[in-house]
Design a protein around this motif. Structure first.
Motif, PDB file in Angstrom:
ATOM      1  N   HIS A 265     -10.690   8.691   2.011  1.00 19.48           N
ATOM      2  CA  HIS A 265     -11.795   9.314   1.278  1.00 19.48           C
ATOM      3  C   HIS A 265     -12.993   8.374   1.246  1.00 19.48           C
ATOM      4  O   HIS A 265     -14.146   8.802   1.411  1.00 19.48           O
ATOM      5  N   HIS A 266     -12.728   7.086   1.051  1.00 14.78           N
ATOM      6  CA  HIS A 266     -13.806   6.096   1.013  1.00 14.78           C
ATOM      7  C   HIS A 266     -14.508   6.001   2.365  1.00 14.78           C
ATOM      8  O   HIS A 266     -15.739   5.909   2.425  1.00 14.78           O
ATOM      9  N   LEU A 267     -13.748   6.037   3.452  1.00 17.46           N
ATOM     10  CA  LEU A 267     -14.353   5.957   4.787  1.00 17.46           C
ATOM     11  C   LEU A 267     -15.230   7.175   5.069  1.00 17.46           C
ATOM     12  O   LEU A 267     -16.251   7.058   5.754  1.00 17.46           O
ATOM     13  N   LYS A 268     -14.853   8.321   4.528  1.00 18.96           N
ATOM     14  CA  LYS A 268     -15.700   9.509   4.690  1.00 18.96           C
ATOM     15  C   LYS A 268     -17.040   9.299   3.986  1.00 18.96           C
ATOM     16  O   LYS A 268     -18.095   9.724   4.489  1.00 18.96           O
ATOM     17  N   ALA A 269     -17.008   8.633   2.836  1.00 15.32           N
ATOM     18  CA  ALA A 269     -18.254   8.344   2.128  1.00 15.32           C
ATOM     19  C   ALA A 269     -19.119   7.392   2.950  1.00 15.32           C
ATOM     20  O   ALA A 269     -20.350   7.542   3.010  1.00 15.32           O
ATOM     21  N   GLU A 270     -18.483   6.411   3.604  1.00 15.06           N
ATOM     22  CA  GLU A 270     -19.234   5.493   4.462  1.00 15.06           C
ATOM     23  C   GLU A 270     -19.953   6.259   5.576  1.00 15.06           C
ATOM     24  O   GLU A 270     -21.114   5.974   5.893  1.00 15.06           O
TER      25      GLU A 270
ATOM     26  N   ILE B  73       0.828  -1.209   0.000  1.00 16.08           N
ATOM     27  CA  ILE B  73       0.000   0.000   0.000  1.00 16.08           C
ATOM     28  C   ILE B  73       0.861   1.256   0.000  1.00 16.08           C
ATOM     29  O   ILE B  73       1.900   1.329   0.664  1.00 16.08           O
ATOM     30  N   THR B  74       0.442   2.240  -0.779  1.00  9.45           N
ATOM     31  CA  THR B  74       1.162   3.511  -0.883  1.00  9.45           C
ATOM     32  C   THR B  74       0.433   4.587  -0.084  1.00  9.45           C
ATOM     33  O   THR B  74      -0.733   4.436   0.291  1.00  9.45           O
ATOM     34  N   ASP B  75       1.113   5.692   0.142  1.00  4.23           N
ATOM     35  CA  ASP B  75       0.488   6.812   0.844  1.00  4.23           C
ATOM     36  C   ASP B  75      -0.719   7.322   0.063  1.00  4.23           C
ATOM     37  O   ASP B  75      -1.731   7.713   0.658  1.00  4.23           O
ATOM     38  N   GLU B  76      -0.607   7.327  -1.245  1.00  2.00           N
ATOM     39  CA  GLU B  76      -1.721   7.785  -2.080  1.00  2.00           C
ATOM     40  C   GLU B  76      -2.928   6.860  -1.917  1.00  2.00           C
ATOM     41  O   GLU B  76      -4.072   7.325  -1.834  1.00  2.00           O
ATOM     42  N   GLU B  77      -2.679   5.562  -1.850  1.00  2.07           N
ATOM     43  CA  GLU B  77      -3.769   4.608  -1.671  1.00  2.07           C
ATOM     44  C   GLU B  77      -4.396   4.735  -0.282  1.00  2.07           C
ATOM     45  O   GLU B  77      -5.616   4.600  -0.126  1.00  2.07           O
ATOM     46  N   ILE B  78      -3.574   4.998   0.721  1.00  2.00           N
ATOM     47  CA  ILE B  78      -4.110   5.221   2.069  1.00  2.00           C
ATOM     48  C   ILE B  78      -5.052   6.420   2.060  1.00  2.00           C
ATOM     49  O   ILE B  78      -6.126   6.401   2.676  1.00  2.00           O
ATOM     50  N   GLU B  79      -4.668   7.455   1.343  1.00  2.00           N
ATOM     51  CA  GLU B  79      -5.529   8.636   1.239  1.00  2.00           C
ATOM     52  C   GLU B  79      -6.836   8.286   0.524  1.00  2.00           C
ATOM     53  O   GLU B  79      -7.910   8.789   0.890  1.00  2.00           O
ATOM     54  N   GLY B  80      -6.761   7.406  -0.469  1.00  2.00           N
ATOM     55  CA  GLY B  80      -7.971   6.958  -1.150  1.00  2.00           C
ATOM     56  C   GLY B  80      -8.902   6.205  -0.221  1.00  2.00           C
ATOM     57  O   GLY B  80     -10.128   6.364  -0.279  1.00  2.00           O
ATOM     58  N   PHE B  81      -8.318   5.384   0.657  1.00  2.00           N
ATOM     59  CA  PHE B  81      -9.135   4.675   1.649  1.00  2.00           C
ATOM     60  C   PHE B  81      -9.788   5.662   2.620  1.00  2.00           C
ATOM     61  O   PHE B  81     -10.948   5.485   3.009  1.00  2.00           O
TER      62      PHE B  81
ATOM     63  N   LEU C  82     -12.949  -4.875  -1.630  1.00  2.00           N
ATOM     64  CA  LEU C  82     -12.459  -5.021  -3.001  1.00  2.00           C
ATOM     65  C   LEU C  82     -11.260  -4.106  -3.250  1.00  2.00           C
ATOM     66  O   LEU C  82     -10.326  -4.487  -3.967  1.00  2.00           O
ATOM     67  N   MET C  83     -11.283  -2.913  -2.677  1.00  2.00           N
ATOM     68  CA  MET C  83     -10.138  -2.010  -2.794  1.00  2.00           C
ATOM     69  C   MET C  83      -8.894  -2.634  -2.163  1.00  2.00           C
ATOM     70  O   MET C  83      -7.791  -2.558  -2.704  1.00  2.00           O
ATOM     71  N   LEU C  84      -9.085  -3.269  -1.014  1.00  2.00           N
ATOM     72  CA  LEU C  84      -7.965  -3.909  -0.317  1.00  2.00           C
ATOM     73  C   LEU C  84      -7.411  -5.058  -1.153  1.00  2.00           C
ATOM     74  O   LEU C  84      -6.187  -5.241  -1.248  1.00  2.00           O
ATOM     75  N   ALA C  85      -8.300  -5.828  -1.770  1.00  2.00           N
ATOM     76  CA  ALA C  85      -7.850  -6.933  -2.613  1.00  2.00           C
ATOM     77  C   ALA C  85      -7.056  -6.411  -3.809  1.00  2.00           C
ATOM     78  O   ALA C  85      -6.065  -7.028  -4.230  1.00  2.00           O
ATOM     79  N   ALA C  86      -7.474  -5.276  -4.350  1.00  2.00           N
ATOM     80  CA  ALA C  86      -6.744  -4.687  -5.475  1.00  2.00           C
ATOM     81  C   ALA C  86      -5.347  -4.244  -5.045  1.00  2.00           C
ATOM     82  O   ALA C  86      -4.366  -4.444  -5.780  1.00  2.00           O
ATOM     83  N   VAL C  87      -5.255  -3.663  -3.852  1.00  2.00           N
ATOM     84  CA  VAL C  87      -3.942  -3.227  -3.346  1.00  2.00           C
ATOM     85  C   VAL C  87      -3.021  -4.422  -3.130  1.00  2.00           C
ATOM     86  O   VAL C  87      -1.811  -4.336  -3.373  1.00  2.00           O
TER      87      VAL C  87
END
Length: 236
Positions: A119-124, A109-117, A148-153
């Motif tokens: 953002h996703h949690l805010k949507a939740e 996982i990258t810092d950019e991907e962590i930021e994407g997660f 699914l995002m985690l599986a992609a990472v």
């Protein structure tokens, strides 16, 4: 507003008509307006949407691919009715796969991907603050998307395909039998998993994932429920 108010069947090309029918049926299934085991008669669906059997069949095939509908030779299509044993098998499979996926994601996982997660949690959180069937669908989808995002990472394409099917089947089980509090608890657990990923703690991420899956399964309430007639369920 239901799908029939948004789109006139006469304004849609065949592919769009199939997608519209699939979306209306999908929403009715996930909202529990169509009970598990309900027969979806092609002629009845076609009459409701003023669509040919070919178009209706395409919509039902899409739902069957998602695991929301099952088709039986010479009998037709039915809303999927996962048994308690099938539900247990789905979550047993997830327990075997997802702790390893979480551990693999820690290394990639990258810092950019962590930021994407994040953002996703805010949507939740936003979906949790809303009420009604549409918000419930959005909660369930967002919860599945996190996995699914985690599986992609994690970077394993074969495991990712397995997860696509498992999450689809899990979403059906949760929509049919889960309590309305599943998403709220799940969101907090997602945040804990993300924290472990950010700290690059594979052992903790795996343990949290296992606890999370156990919690979701334990919250299921599998009972026989009465559904509405097809016409009433679709609000047509």
């Amino acid at each position: 507003m239901n799908i029939s108010e948004k789109l006139s069947p006469f304004e849609l090309v065949p592919d769009d008509r199939a997608l519209a029918i699939r979306e209306a049926l999908r929403n009715a299934i996930v909202d529990r307006r169509l009970a598990p085991g309900t027969k979806l008669v092609e002629s009845e669906v076609g009459e409701l949407f003023e669509a040919s059997r070919t178009v209706v069949r395409a919509a039902l095939q899409m739902l069957a691919f998602e695991g929301l509908v099952r088709t039986e030779r010479n009998r037709g299509a039915f809303v999927s009715n996962p048994t308690p044993e099938e539900a247990r098998q789905v979550f047993a499979s997830r327990r075997l796969l997802e702790p390893g996926i979480a551990a693999a994601a820690v290394d990639r996982i990258t810092d950019e991907e962590i930021e994407g997660f994040r953002h996703h949690l805010k949507a939740e959180v936003r979906f949790m603050s809303e009420r009604g069937p549409a918000a419930r669908r959005a909660e369930i989808k967002a919860s599945g998307d996190f996995h699914l995002m985690l599986a992609a990472v994690a970077g394993n394409a074969i495991l990712q395909r397995f997860m696509d099917e498992l999450v689809a089947r899990s979403s059906l089980v949760i929509a049919l039998y889960g309590s309305t509090g599943v998403s709220r608890c799940g969101h907090h657990e997602h945040a804990d998993i993300l924290e472990a990923l950010e700290q690059r703690d594979a052992v903790r991420a795996s343990a949290l994932m296992l606890h999370h899956i156990d919690h979701i399964e334990a919250d299921l309430d599998i009972r026989v429920r009465d559904g509405l007639a097809l016409k009433d369920a679709l609000h047509i």
